[in-house]
Design an enzyme around this catalytic site. Sequence first.
Site, PDB file in Angstrom:
ATOM      1  N   GLU A 228      46.926  55.673  31.624  1.00 48.93           N
ATOM      2  CA  GLU A 228      46.273  54.529  32.273  1.00 48.93           C
ATOM      3  C   GLU A 228      45.414  53.689  31.344  1.00 48.93           C
ATOM      4  O   GLU A 228      44.288  53.327  31.694  1.00 48.93           O
ATOM      5  CB  GLU A 228      45.441  55.064  33.443  1.00 48.93           C
ATOM      6  CG  GLU A 228      44.241  55.966  33.068  1.00 48.93           C
ATOM      7  CD  GLU A 228      44.542  57.448  32.914  1.00 48.93           C
ATOM      8  OE1 GLU A 228      45.706  57.794  32.637  1.00 48.93           O
ATOM      9  OE2 GLU A 228      43.618  58.260  33.066  1.00 48.93           O
TER      10      GLU A 228
ATOM     11  N   HIS B 126      50.443  55.331  40.371  1.00 48.93           N
ATOM     12  CA  HIS B 126      49.475  56.315  39.880  1.00 48.93           C
ATOM     13  C   HIS B 126      48.601  55.714  38.766  1.00 48.93           C
ATOM     14  O   HIS B 126      47.364  55.762  38.835  1.00 48.93           O
ATOM     15  CB  HIS B 126      50.216  57.556  39.373  1.00 48.93           C
ATOM     16  CG  HIS B 126      49.322  58.623  38.833  1.00 48.93           C
ATOM     17  ND1 HIS B 126      48.905  59.706  39.587  1.00 48.93           N
ATOM     18  CD2 HIS B 126      48.731  58.764  37.619  1.00 48.93           C
ATOM     19  CE1 HIS B 126      48.109  60.455  38.847  1.00 48.93           C
ATOM     20  NE2 HIS B 126      47.986  59.918  37.641  1.00 48.93           N
ATOM     21  N   GLU B 127      49.236  55.149  37.769  1.00 53.26           N
ATOM     22  CA  GLU B 127      48.450  54.611  36.643  1.00 53.26           C
ATOM     23  C   GLU B 127      47.601  53.425  37.091  1.00 53.26           C
ATOM     24  O   GLU B 127      46.471  53.264  36.641  1.00 53.26           O
ATOM     25  CB  GLU B 127      49.362  54.243  35.460  1.00 53.26           C
ATOM     26  CG  GLU B 127      50.278  55.368  34.953  1.00 53.26           C
ATOM     27  CD  GLU B 127      49.592  56.710  34.731  1.00 53.26           C
ATOM     28  OE1 GLU B 127      48.375  56.745  34.492  1.00 53.26           O
ATOM     29  OE2 GLU B 127      50.280  57.756  34.823  1.00 53.26           O
TER      30      GLU B 127
ATOM     31  N   HIS C 158      44.423  54.550  38.660  1.00 46.80           N
ATOM     32  CA  HIS C 158      43.389  54.929  37.695  1.00 46.80           C
ATOM     33  C   HIS C 158      42.469  53.758  37.331  1.00 46.80           C
ATOM     34  O   HIS C 158      41.383  53.971  36.787  1.00 46.80           O
ATOM     35  CB  HIS C 158      44.015  55.458  36.407  1.00 46.80           C
ATOM     36  CG  HIS C 158      44.333  56.928  36.424  1.00 46.80           C
ATOM     37  ND1 HIS C 158      43.400  57.895  36.702  1.00 46.80           N
ATOM     38  CD2 HIS C 158      45.489  57.594  36.154  1.00 46.80           C
ATOM     39  CE1 HIS C 158      43.972  59.090  36.602  1.00 46.80           C
ATOM     40  NE2 HIS C 158      45.244  58.932  36.275  1.00 46.80           N
TER      41      HIS C 158
ATOM     42  N   GLU D 162      41.949  62.735  38.423  1.00 51.47           N
ATOM     43  CA  GLU D 162      43.358  62.872  38.812  1.00 51.47           C
ATOM     44  C   GLU D 162      43.582  63.110  40.308  1.00 51.47           C
ATOM     45  O   GLU D 162      44.531  62.583  40.876  1.00 51.47           O
ATOM     46  CB  GLU D 162      44.043  63.966  37.978  1.00 51.47           C
ATOM     47  CG  GLU D 162      44.116  63.654  36.485  1.00 51.47           C
ATOM     48  CD  GLU D 162      44.897  62.377  36.130  1.00 51.47           C
ATOM     49  OE1 GLU D 162      45.675  61.874  36.968  1.00 51.47           O
ATOM     50  OE2 GLU D 162      44.696  61.875  35.001  1.00 51.47           O
TER      51      GLU D 162
ATOM     52  N   ASP E 165      42.822  70.348  27.425  1.00 51.67           N
ATOM     53  CA  ASP E 165      44.210  70.394  27.878  1.00 51.67           C
ATOM     54  C   ASP E 165      44.486  71.598  28.782  1.00 51.67           C
ATOM     55  O   ASP E 165      45.356  71.552  29.642  1.00 51.67           O
ATOM     56  CB  ASP E 165      45.124  70.507  26.655  1.00 51.67           C
ATOM     57  CG  ASP E 165      45.997  69.278  26.526  1.00 51.67           C
ATOM     58  OD1 ASP E 165      45.569  68.218  27.008  1.00 51.67           O
ATOM     59  OD2 ASP E 165      47.093  69.404  25.968  1.00 51.67           O
TER      60      ASP E 165
ATOM     61  N   TYR F 274      45.394  67.693  40.030  1.00 51.68           N
ATOM     62  CA  TYR F 274      46.194  66.657  40.700  1.00 51.68           C
ATOM     63  C   TYR F 274      46.447  67.027  42.162  1.00 51.68           C
ATOM     64  O   TYR F 274      46.107  66.280  43.073  1.00 51.68           O
ATOM     65  CB  TYR F 274      47.564  66.514  40.018  1.00 51.68           C
ATOM     66  CG  TYR F 274      47.521  65.895  38.644  1.00 51.68           C
ATOM     67  CD1 TYR F 274      47.149  66.633  37.524  1.00 51.68           C
ATOM     68  CD2 TYR F 274      47.875  64.562  38.451  1.00 51.68           C
ATOM     69  CE1 TYR F 274      47.131  66.065  36.252  1.00 51.68           C
ATOM     70  CE2 TYR F 274      47.860  63.992  37.182  1.00 51.68           C
ATOM     71  CZ  TYR F 274      47.485  64.753  36.090  1.00 51.68           C
ATOM     72  OH  TYR F 274      47.460  64.182  34.838  1.00 51.68           O
TER      73      TYR F 274
HETATM   74  N1  BES Z   1      45.893  60.442  32.597  1.00 49.77           N
HETATM   75  C1  BES Z   1      47.114  61.087  32.848  1.00 49.77           C
HETATM   76  C2  BES Z   1      47.790  61.603  31.610  1.00 49.77           C
HETATM   77  C3  BES Z   1      46.967  62.602  30.832  1.00 49.77           C
HETATM   78  C4  BES Z   1      46.331  63.640  31.450  1.00 49.77           C
HETATM   79  C5  BES Z   1      46.878  62.504  29.464  1.00 49.77           C
HETATM   80  C6  BES Z   1      45.589  64.534  30.715  1.00 49.77           C
HETATM   81  C7  BES Z   1      46.137  63.390  28.732  1.00 49.77           C
HETATM   82  C8  BES Z   1      45.482  64.412  29.356  1.00 49.77           C
HETATM   83  C9  BES Z   1      48.082  60.184  33.597  1.00 49.77           C
HETATM   84  O1  BES Z   1      47.485  59.341  34.506  1.00 49.77           O
HETATM   85  C10 BES Z   1      48.969  61.081  34.408  1.00 49.77           C
HETATM   86  O2  BES Z   1      48.456  61.747  35.266  1.00 49.77           O
HETATM   87  N2  BES Z   1      50.252  61.068  34.123  1.00 49.77           N
HETATM   88  C11 BES Z   1      51.220  61.828  34.862  1.00 49.77           C
HETATM   89  C12 BES Z   1      51.820  60.916  35.883  1.00 49.77           C
HETATM   90  C13 BES Z   1      52.057  61.420  37.208  1.00 49.77           C
HETATM   91  C14 BES Z   1      51.149  62.383  37.830  1.00 49.77           C
HETATM   92  C15 BES Z   1      52.512  60.339  38.164  1.00 49.77           C
HETATM   93  C16 BES Z   1      52.290  62.304  33.904  1.00 49.77           C
HETATM   94  O3  BES Z   1      52.188  62.004  32.718  1.00 49.77           O
HETATM   95  O4  BES Z   1      53.222  62.952  34.301  1.00 49.77           O
HETATM   96 ZN    ZN Z   2      46.717  60.425  36.159  1.00 50.75          ZN
END
Ligand code: BES
Ligand code: ZN
Length: 617
Positions: free
Chosen positions: A286, A310-311, A314, A333, A390, A398
């Site tokens: 995002e 989703h993005e 954010h 999330e 991480d 989520y």
């Molecule tokens: N912000 C996240 C991606 C992220 C999370 C990067 C933690 C680094 C550390 C992004 O918004 C996300 O949640 N992406 C998901 C999308 C989905 C839930 C629709 C993905 O990458 O799969």
């Molecule tokens: Zn996200």
Amino acid sequence: MKKAIILALSCFAIFTNCDQTVENASTNTYAEEPHSFAQPNDAVITHLNLDIDVNFDTQVITGTATYDITNNGAKEIILDAKYLDISEATADGKKTTFILGEMDEQLGQPLTIAITESTKKIAITYKTTDKTEALQWLNAQQTADKKHPFLFTQGQAILTRTWIPIQDSPQIRITYNATVKVPKDLMAVMSAENPKAKTADGVYNFKMVQPIPAYLMALAIGDIEYKAISQRTGVYAEKSMVDKVHYEFSDMEKMVLAAENLYGAYDWEQFDVIVLPPSFPFGGMENPRLTFATPTVIAGDKSLTSLIAHELAHSWSGNLVTNATWNDFWLNEGFTVYFEIRIMEALYGKERANMLALIGRQDLEEELEALSDAPNDTKLKLDLKGRNPDDGMNSIAYDKGYLFLRTLEEKVGREKMDAFLKSYFKENAFSTTNTEDFITYLNDNLLEKNSISFNTEEWIYEPGVPANAAIIESDAFSNAEKVLHSFMDTNTINAEATKDWTTLQWVHFVRNISEDITVAQLQQLDDTFNFTASTNSYISMVWFEQAILNGYHGNQVDAKISEFLNTVGRRWYVTTLFKAFKKADRLDEASAIYKTARQNYHSVTTNTIDDLLGSNE
Ligand code: BES
Ligand code: ZN
């Protein structure tokens, strides 16, 4: 904490001297931060002027990061740096001393710069190195058009410090300007106001006037084009992709309108998406004003666009109201998934929303099962001190986060829920919240006010899923389950019943295939529905998982799996498939694939897969 940030903000807005902020900074406004060396209560960055040169031949970024700082009388300011080559530091234009402290494998090094009480600006001259984890340098073969190299960054959670020396904590917000010099045949874009065409000299100037945390600093460089969808939305992609991407995301303006209608004005002016090469490690990221996205969502039929919802969501939950620390990641999330599903409901109806919610519900059950030995990791509020953030970035934040909010919505009613969320975003805009502040806000503004009792603490501080979790139902999914069960019982497929199925129904069908399916049955399904040849990445992924787990080798599925893993670096997909190999005791095949595929992956993905396969090649 909030008060000081608002004062700091109004101080950016009118560009007066910032005495008020100085005064407030003395009252310990920042909470303890487990993943940054910065001591913002002593001295904090407020604005960045980044001046960098990007060299694709040597794969090095060289430049200077100049910061305006607010100094609360400190003699030093501490930044985060990791695998950076720092050559010089200045304070108000004069050379000053700096020390790079001991290296911590997760956090990197504290970069301590000597300042005086009156220092207003510091500048750091530096170079990235070949260990720089945020960056992925791609050669032409790894792009869609195969003509030019590409570079993108990934900052979240704590990787921005590997390409810019910075105070890398979500509590610290900065505005920024940047000058980025790139090869002339490439275009640069950032999480900022962006160019719509290439410049003649390869120099790009950026401005980000809304204050953002370091993890949202982002840069992508490639031979890309822009195509507008509406005045404030549009897409960037390589030439061969741009029309497809434009079609796929053509509902973007409608999504922004639906989102604004729910939780208030979009505060970032522009909402664009760049589709990156397939090695991008996430579905989406995002980055403000410019979401970074995987090409695996370009299915041709808009079936995977909930990622964009989703993005976009954010832009409120995460970018406007930011988790104070990565222990509060669920605030980013969980709220975003809730908001994403509300946007999807507004555009495409309740059935699609419930299918998305149920996919998440099943993901959550699988995650709970996987974490059965680590129940503390199934709490919403985490304690990640000493661990890589991480580790906490899984389906709990989520999907349990979503389920909490959905259950709350069902308890209080949608009208009250929406009014509450709207005021929560407004009240905390351009600021951070932690879990405890949220609970207080919830009690004051929704629960006590309406004399509603709710087991908030149990949801947030206890492992697992509380008994009052909302029950989510979908006829479309029940229907898919019926067809699957009757096939398992009778070996006959009711293909007629599947003719109007959507992607999510197929995904649900495939991922619920039971463990006792035979190879002959898988072959029968494949011959009827052509799963191995699917062009929808989500269906391919869940089908390949079944093929790996159940030893199915028909229709050249093994070659397809290998090709998929050698091209796509999206961590969720890649991890799912390598885990399946591991579970099926097929580690030799996994290692053989990984040997060639690894070079195509971003560090975020290789870190996960190195751990999973126990390799370090
Ligand atoms: N912000 C996240 C991606 C992220 C999370 C990067 C933690 C680094 C550390 C992004 O918004 C996300 O949640 N992406 C998901 C999308 C989905 C839930 C629709 C993905 O990458 O799969
Ligand atoms: Zn996200």
